[in-house]
Design a protein around this motif. Structure first.
Motif, mmCIF file in Angstrom:
data_model
loop_
_atom_site.group_PDB
_atom_site.id
_atom_site.type_symbol
_atom_site.label_atom_id
_atom_site.label_comp_id
_atom_site.label_asym_id
_atom_site.label_seq_id
_atom_site.Cartn_x
_atom_site.Cartn_y
_atom_site.Cartn_z
ATOM 1 N N ARG A 178 1.776 -23.530 28.536
ATOM 2 C CA ARG A 178 2.689 -22.604 27.866
ATOM 3 C C ARG A 178 3.787 -22.152 28.805
ATOM 4 O O ARG A 178 4.940 -21.991 28.417
ATOM 5 N N ALA A 179 3.427 -21.905 30.069
ATOM 6 C CA ALA A 179 4.411 -21.410 31.034
ATOM 7 C C ALA A 179 5.364 -22.502 31.485
ATOM 8 O O ALA A 179 6.451 -22.211 31.989
ATOM 9 N N ARG A 211 6.379 -16.676 37.486
ATOM 10 C CA ARG A 211 6.330 -15.355 36.843
ATOM 11 C C ARG A 211 5.731 -15.476 35.441
ATOM 12 O O ARG A 211 4.921 -14.626 35.024
ATOM 13 N N ASN A 212 6.111 -16.506 34.698
ATOM 14 C CA ASN A 212 5.547 -16.700 33.356
ATOM 15 C C ASN A 212 4.041 -16.940 33.429
ATOM 16 O O ASN A 212 3.277 -16.433 32.603
ATOM 17 N N ARG A 213 3.613 -17.726 34.412
ATOM 18 C CA ARG A 213 2.178 -18.015 34.541
ATOM 19 C C ARG A 213 1.391 -16.754 34.880
ATOM 20 O O ARG A 213 0.320 -16.506 34.324
ATOM 21 N N ASP A 237 2.245 -13.672 34.271
ATOM 22 C CA ASP A 237 2.234 -12.781 33.108
ATOM 23 C C ASP A 237 1.163 -13.212 32.116
ATOM 24 O O ASP A 237 0.463 -12.381 31.528
ATOM 25 N N GLU A 238 1.022 -14.529 31.920
ATOM 26 C CA GLU A 238 -0.031 -15.040 31.033
ATOM 27 C C GLU A 238 -1.417 -14.778 31.626
ATOM 28 O O GLU A 238 -2.380 -14.524 30.901
ATOM 29 N N THR A 248 10.812 -18.510 38.017
ATOM 30 C CA THR A 248 10.623 -18.190 36.598
ATOM 31 C C THR A 248 9.287 -18.718 36.084
ATOM 32 O O THR A 248 8.557 -18.025 35.364
ATOM 33 N N THR A 249 8.948 -19.948 36.474
ATOM 34 C CA THR A 249 7.696 -20.541 36.004
ATOM 35 C C THR A 249 6.480 -19.779 36.522
ATOM 36 O O THR A 249 5.537 -19.488 35.771
#
Length: 566
Positions: free
Chosen positions: A376-377, A77-79, A81-82, A74-75
């Motif tokens: 943020r991620a 993927r968030n990074r 995406d950012e 999850t982390t």
């Protein structure tokens, strides 16, 4: 509903217009034209990473490892995406590994750093005054621990220290002549004597082995006076040596519990030489990144032009931050990220909900952007290691596209020649239906946002063969009906009806296989499965619906008794 030719033609043209719209180039955020088809790693270049949890001691249980993998997925993927990579592939393989595929990136090193960065944030106070001098007094103990751990023969040869930046001023002021006895009952003057010996780093020729631990100063001789209290400097060429000494278990045990040593992220220039700051911080942080609620976009300090990253804490974090900074106003606080001090500054007032991280002078603005991104991620739950890394250059991707296009065109042309030469007018109808099929497949890939890979092109070519195969089944059944002396219209209706069950069986079983490949496959296998599934649906529609519509138009314009060109 679709018994009439008109309704069939409207549906076909409607689908073609929809697919044509999906295939139009889109405008990017900076005004550039973006291809409607997402190309995979093997077609436009990029990088492939295999990531695993770093647990060399095997301390994680099976459930803990599974949870860490899921949270890491999850982390990451968030990074990503950012980071803004278009159509990345990020998925778990088994219970041990995460696959990250980033197509079309221009800076693989930066992307790799963002993926593997732990992003553990801490706010710690720099030691000052008596606290800092207390650490200086402990240096002889660290020197003895180094000597005992590696032996005199394992020490780096002593080199002269630049007098202008050595520890003499600190050492002289650390223990005054009137200082009280230490806890062990040793007089302060004796400790000062040890420190002075440590500073000089000289061993007398008649030193016995039992005196080596008292006289050698392998660590402290490499530590120079910094620009402020709480900061020491190490010559850049000596950094590996100091890192090796500090990593020794005996040295870690000898460091007083109240202190924590962290390297700085920047290199300091002094007297024409380069030095790496080593900060002496309080071991207990005021606040950690777990209480971070959000990090804003990076900006620049208008006064000093430093890159800064504003952030906001949670409500609980705000209370902790306020309690921790209130008694330390006027002192230096360090910002520690992944064990390195990013910057430190004087606390001008009590901090609470909102604050900012200042990077070192001269730090690139991109570094501040990346820091804001990973904050943020969120931080990784466990350190990770990259166990597989593969980079595909854009030139190799261009070659793959060219070769795939050649293969596709050769296959299409061969099919067209064979179909028209063998089935004549009916073969021409099949070719026209195949053209509709190609537009439907490409439009489906663009509309669904699917990624086209090199194996995907193979799946596309395979589905072309299946589309032709369906037409061959229909045409052969029509021929059998014609040879049975049926009228052309009756023969065509019977041919389509009798071939339908065989076509459905073949396409359905292949579609099920494609779905299984997509569900359990990774990377190129999934790319193959996507185009195969879309191609099967489009080929079935073109063979049963589009070709039948062409036959209806053909028969309506001919005499009922005229033979079918098949």
């Amino acid at each position: 509903m679709f018994d009439s030719v008109r309704s069939r033609i409207i549906l076909i043209f409607g689908l073609l217009l929809l697919c044509g719209w999906a295939l139009l180039p889109k405008e990017g955020p900076e005004g550039e034209r973006i291809s409607p088809l997402n190309l995979g790693l093997d077609l436009q270049g990029g990088m492939h990473l295999g990531v695993e949890i770093d647990d060399p001691d095997g301390t994680l249980t099976g459930d803990q490892r599974t949870d860490a993998i899921d949270r890491t997925l999850t982390t990451i993927r968030n990074r990503i995406d950012e980071f803004g990579v278009r159509e990345p592939t990020i998925q778990k393989v088994g219970n041990e590994r995460i696959i990250v595929e980033l197509a079309g990136i221009d800076d693989p090193d930066r992307a790799k750093a963002i993926v593997e960065r732990t992003a553990f944030l801490e706010f710690k106070m720099l030691t000052e005054g008596e606290a800092f001098r207390g650490f200086i007094r402990a240096l002889p103990r660290l020197d003895r621990a180094v000597v005992e751990a590696v032996g005199p023969e394992g020490l780096e040869p002593a080199e002269p220290i630049t007098p202008e930046v050595d520890l003499s001023d600190i050492l002289e002021g650390a223990v005054p002549d009137t200082a009280p006895p230490t806890e062990e009952g040793t007089e302060a003057g004796e400790v000062e004597g040890e420190a002075t010996a440590a500073e000089e780093g000289v061993v007398a020729e008649d030193t016995t082995p039992s005196d080596v631990g008292q006289e050698l100063s392998p660590l402290s001789r490499l530590l120079l006076e910094g620009r402020s209290e709480g900061e020491l400097l190490v010559a850049e060429q000596d950094v590996p040596t100091v890192e090796r000494y500090l990593a020794l278990e005996a040295v870690q045990s000898a460091i007083p519990r109240a202190y924590a040593l962290h390297w700085g992220s920047e290199v300091a220039g002094l007297g024409g030489a380069s030095y790496r700051p080593l900060y002496v911080l309080e071991s207990e942080p005021i606040l950690t990144g777990e209480f971070l609620a959000d990090a804003g976009p990076a900006t620049r300090d208008p006064t000093f032009n430093r890159p800064i990253v504003p952030f906001e804490t949670t409500r609980r974090g705000a209370r902790i931050f306020e309690r921790g900074t209130a008694p330390n106003v006027g002192k230096n606080m360090g910002i520690v990220l992944d064990g390195r001090v990013q910057s430190y500054a004087v606390l001008r007032s009590t901090l609470s909900r909102r604050a900012q991280i200042e990077l070192a002078p001269g730090a690139p603005f991109q570094e501040a952007q990346d820091l804001a991104l990973v904050l943020r991620a969120g931080a990784l739950p466990q350190p990770i290691r990259i166990v597989e890394e593969r980079t595909v250059g854009p030139s190799l991707g261009a070659d793959s596209i060219r070769q795939g296009t050649i293969a596709f065109m050769v296959g299409i042309i061969t099919v067209i020649v064979l179909m028209i030469s063998y089935y004549r007018v009916a073969g021409g109808m099949a070719v026209a239906a195949m053209a509709v099929y190609v537009v439907l497949v490409l439009g489906g890939l663009a509309g669904l946002g699917a990624t086209l890979t090199l194996p995907g092109i193979a799946g596309l070519i395979l589905s072309v063969g299946m589309a032709v195969d369906a037409n061959v089944l229909i045409f052969e059944r029509v021929r059998e009906e014609v040879e049975a002396d049926k009228t052309p219209r009756t023969a065509v209706d019977a041919g389509f009806g009798n071939a339908l069950s065989a076509i459905v069986d073949a396409n359905l079983t292949t579609l099920i296989t494609g779905i299984i490949l997509f569900q359990f496959g990774t990377g190129p296998v999934r790319g193959f499965a996507v185009t195969l599934c879309i191609g099967i649906v489009a080929s079935f529609f073109s063979a049963i619906f589009v070709t039948r519509t062409f036959f209806m138009i053909y028969l309506d314009r001919r005499s009922p008794s005229a033979p079918v060109s098949i």
